[in-house]
Design an enzyme around this catalytic site. Structure first.
Site, PDB file in Angstrom:
ATOM      1  CG  HIS A 232      75.334  43.671  68.696  1.00 38.78           C
ATOM      2  ND1 HIS A 232      74.483  44.681  68.323  1.00 38.78           N
ATOM      3  CD2 HIS A 232      75.384  42.806  67.650  1.00 38.78           C
ATOM      4  CE1 HIS A 232      74.026  44.443  67.101  1.00 38.78           C
ATOM      5  NE2 HIS A 232      74.559  43.319  66.674  1.00 38.78           N
TER       6      HIS A 232
ATOM      7  CG  HIS B  10      78.160  47.932  59.864  1.00 40.82           C
ATOM      8  ND1 HIS B  10      78.175  48.868  58.843  1.00 40.82           N
ATOM      9  CD2 HIS B  10      78.292  46.725  59.269  1.00 40.82           C
ATOM     10  CE1 HIS B  10      78.304  48.236  57.676  1.00 40.82           C
ATOM     11  NE2 HIS B  10      78.388  46.946  57.906  1.00 40.82           N
TER      12      HIS B  10
ATOM     13  CG  HIS C 276      60.092  49.578  58.092  1.00 38.21           C
ATOM     14  ND1 HIS C 276      61.392  49.414  57.678  1.00 38.21           N
ATOM     15  CD2 HIS C 276      60.017  49.015  59.327  1.00 38.21           C
ATOM     16  CE1 HIS C 276      62.070  48.760  58.618  1.00 38.21           C
ATOM     17  NE2 HIS C 276      61.267  48.519  59.622  1.00 38.21           N
TER      18      HIS C 276
ATOM     19  N   GLY D 180      75.044  32.275  47.929  1.00 33.26           N
ATOM     20  CA  GLY D 180      75.302  30.980  48.539  1.00 33.26           C
ATOM     21  C   GLY D 180      76.370  31.023  49.600  1.00 33.26           C
TER      22      GLY D 180
END
Length: 299
Positions: A95, A105, A174, A257
């Site tokens: 960033h 990325h 979305h 995990g």
């Protein structure tokens, strides 16, 4: 199948990218953590922050293993049930501070699932993509030309296939918009044999700096003001939305995990949302939506 060489390559690439970022921005503060995972494995996380060029840059190496894969990796592959697994990879998000330098990325990874005397199931995956705040055709063409060079030795159709997959994957359903201008995305790669697939993963990793650093050099000293900074922080909100809603790596890490701080290092240090905001017609901000966040062949 020498998985040790995969691990050596990933750790070496992490060093190379870290050194490149520090060389272009010597003001960065480096934080490094070596961590272990209770269920098996661990990693090495590096976060560089508060620089004059990069507000935050993180690159994480992880090598985890266990008795079974989490649902995000096995939901569409019932043949993996009952198999132990190893997963290793590098995940990087940068960033920048200057809004004229794009966020980027990169991820490359290797999975192997084994069960008694049965043949192992393995695959490579990864890619890289670019998320500009202000569009420059020169940058977009360079980015995609370098991505194509990373693929060219592996088949004439490879770049087009993995560019299309990237465009489809890094899409916010979305919002009905892409996250950026794309790049490459591949997964479940095993059809060329282990050695050739490993070579392809290395080609992707090796071309990342060649694709990104020339853009940083061109844009890092561009003057900007509060307007550009506010737009950058607003657009970073889309990055957060994608990573928390859709990203497979985030889901895999949390479900397996993994170390939460390392998994969520991809999120920007500063971000904002604004209700029902739209850019004014004829502005550089509107151009991002109208020209750069549209399906397009750049090379």
């Amino acid at each position: 199948m020498d998985t040790d060489n995969v691990k050596i390559y990933l750790l070496t690439l992490q060093d190379q990218i870290s050194e490149a970022l520090m060389s272009i921005d010597s003001t960065l503060e480096l934080v490094e953590d070596e961590w272990t995972r209770d269920a098996g494995g661990g990693g090495r996380s590096r976060v560089m922050r508060e620089g004059e060029v990069f507000e935050q840059a993180g690159i994480n190496f992880s090598h985890v293993y266990g008795p079974s894969l989490p649902p995000s990796a096995s939901v569409n592959r019932p043949e993996l049930a009952g198999r132990t697994f190893q997963a290793m990879g590098n995940s990087l998000v940068i960033h920048p501070l200057n809004p004229y330098v794009p966020t980027t990325h990169m991820n490359i990874r290797f999975f192997i699932a084994e069960k008694n005397d049965e043949a192992p199931i393995w695959w490579f995956g990864g890619g890289f993509d670019l998320t500009p705040y202000y569009g420059f055709e020169e940058d977009a063409r360079h980015w995609h030309a370098t991505a194509k060079k990373a693929c060219i030795d592996f088949g004439d159709d490879v770049y087009a296939k993995y560019k299309k997959w990237c465009d489809e994957y890094f899409y916010l359903k979305h919002r009905d918009e892409p996250r950026g201008i794309g790049g490459l995305f591949f997964d479940d790669l095993n059809n060329w044999g282990f050695d050739r697939c490993f070579e392809f993963m290395q080609s992707i990793g090796d071309h990342f700096l060649r694709a990104y650093m020339p853009i940083v050099e061109r844009r890092k000293d561009t003057p900007y003001g509060e307007r550009e900074r506010e737009f950058q922080l607003y657009r970073r909100g889309r990055y957060v939305e994608f990573n928390l809603v859709y990203d497979r790596g985030t889901l895999f890490g949390l479900q397996s995990g993994g170390r939460t701080e390392s998994i969520l290092m991809s999120l920007p240090p500063r971000v904002r949302w604004q209700y029902n905001w739209h850019p004014d017609s004829g502005t550089a901000e509107a151009e991002l939506y109208e020209v750069y966040l549209q399906p397009r062949d750049w090379v």
